[in-house]
Every structure is written in C-alpha cells, then in structure tokens.
Design an enzyme around this catalytic site. Structure first.
Site, PDB file in Angstrom:
ATOM      1  CG  HIS A  89      -0.059   0.094   2.454  1.00 32.80           C
ATOM      2  ND1 HIS A  89       0.639  -0.787   3.168  1.00 32.80           N
ATOM      3  CD2 HIS A  89       0.230   1.450   3.175  1.00 32.80           C
ATOM      4  CE1 HIS A  89       1.235  -0.486   4.142  1.00 32.80           C
ATOM      5  NE2 HIS A  89       0.988   0.646   4.231  1.00 32.80           N
ATOM      6  CG  HIS A 143       0.034   5.771   2.680  1.00 35.01           C
ATOM      7  ND1 HIS A 143      -1.279   5.298   2.814  1.00 35.01           N
ATOM      8  CD2 HIS A 143       0.700   5.362   3.732  1.00 35.01           C
ATOM      9  CE1 HIS A 143      -1.358   4.799   3.856  1.00 35.01           C
ATOM     10  NE2 HIS A 143      -0.321   4.527   4.356  1.00 35.01           N
TER      11      HIS A 143
END
Length: 152
Positions: free
Chosen positions: A61, A76
C-alpha cells in the site's frame, strides 16, 4: 538539501490538498509536505513512481523512492489500506530497484478497500520536509506522470 525537485502525480485522479486528507498524520504534514490524489471511484489503476530514484521501501500500500539528491518521496495508496494486508495490491517492481519517474510500481484493485469503507485518497509527500513547503503545480484532474508539486 539539494535544489529544485518536481514530484509527479503517481496516479490519475483529482488533486486534494494534504489538509483535506482524511488522516491526521498526513493532513497535519507530520511526515512531510506534498499533495494527494483521489483516483476515480471503483476503477482499478496503476501507481507510478513520482520521481526517478531507488525504491528503498516497498509495501503493498505504500512505497518510498529516494531521488538522486537523497530526498525520500513517500506515496501512500489510500488511507488505512495497511489493514488489507496487501489485498487488492499487486507489486510490479522489487524493493531496491531503480525506477524512472512514471515507471509502474503497484497495480491496485480498490474493491476490497472500498468494501471496507477506506478512502482511496493517496498522499504523496517529501519525507522530513517542513509543512507547506510544497508548491502545487496542478489542481483539479491530473493524469499519472504530470507534475503534481515542486519543492525549492
């Protein structure tokens, strides 16, 4: 610190100021200054490297690319997406690889994240920079690979 740095949009979508990111750490610019991009709802997408450099951290992620002058740029993907343990994320490169700006890093199918109620707003920050030191270069809709913000 090195000179001028242009950070490119790591995904296509809508530019969101960090202050509007639904996460206090990013909204408060505690990890660094930058911007965020919200991808179109429900569509799978690729996340590309926002700068050329070495991939020093690679999680499903999130990833950090250190560019030539030594600055780390964190991408992110989504908020709270760490809780998915990689579900919906396909890594396209390996930690330690050297990547060019715009090189695909992660393919994302947001189905699981959206089903869990997570935001796909994706912050991009230059680590350890002071708040409000990024200058936005784009607003509204952006395409992956275009200039998102710069740092002096």
């Amino acid at each position: 610190m090195a000179g001028h740095l242009v950070v490119h949009a790591p995904l296509s979508g809508t530019v969101i100021p960090l202050s509007e990111v639904p996460d206090p750490v990013f909204a408060g610019q505690m990890v660094g200054s930058g911007a965020a991009v919200e991808p179109p709802a429900g569509e799978a997408f690729d996340v590309v490297s926002p700068v050329a450099g070495r991939l020093v951290k690679l999680l499903p992620h999130a990833f950090v690319v250190v560019e030539d002058s030594g600055r780390g740029v964190l991408t992110h993907v989504g908020i709270d997406t760490v809780k998915l343990n990689g579900e919906g994320f396909t890594l396209l490169v390996a930690q330690g690889d050297t990547v060019s700006a715009g090189a695909p890093v992660v393919h994302v199918d947001p189905t699981a994240a959206l089903a869990a109620g997570y935001s796909m707003v994706s912050p991009v920050v230059v680590l350890d920079t002071n708040p409000d030191t990024a200058t936005l270069m784009a607003s509204g809709a952006v395409t992956a690979g275009v200039g998102l913000f710069s740092m002096g």
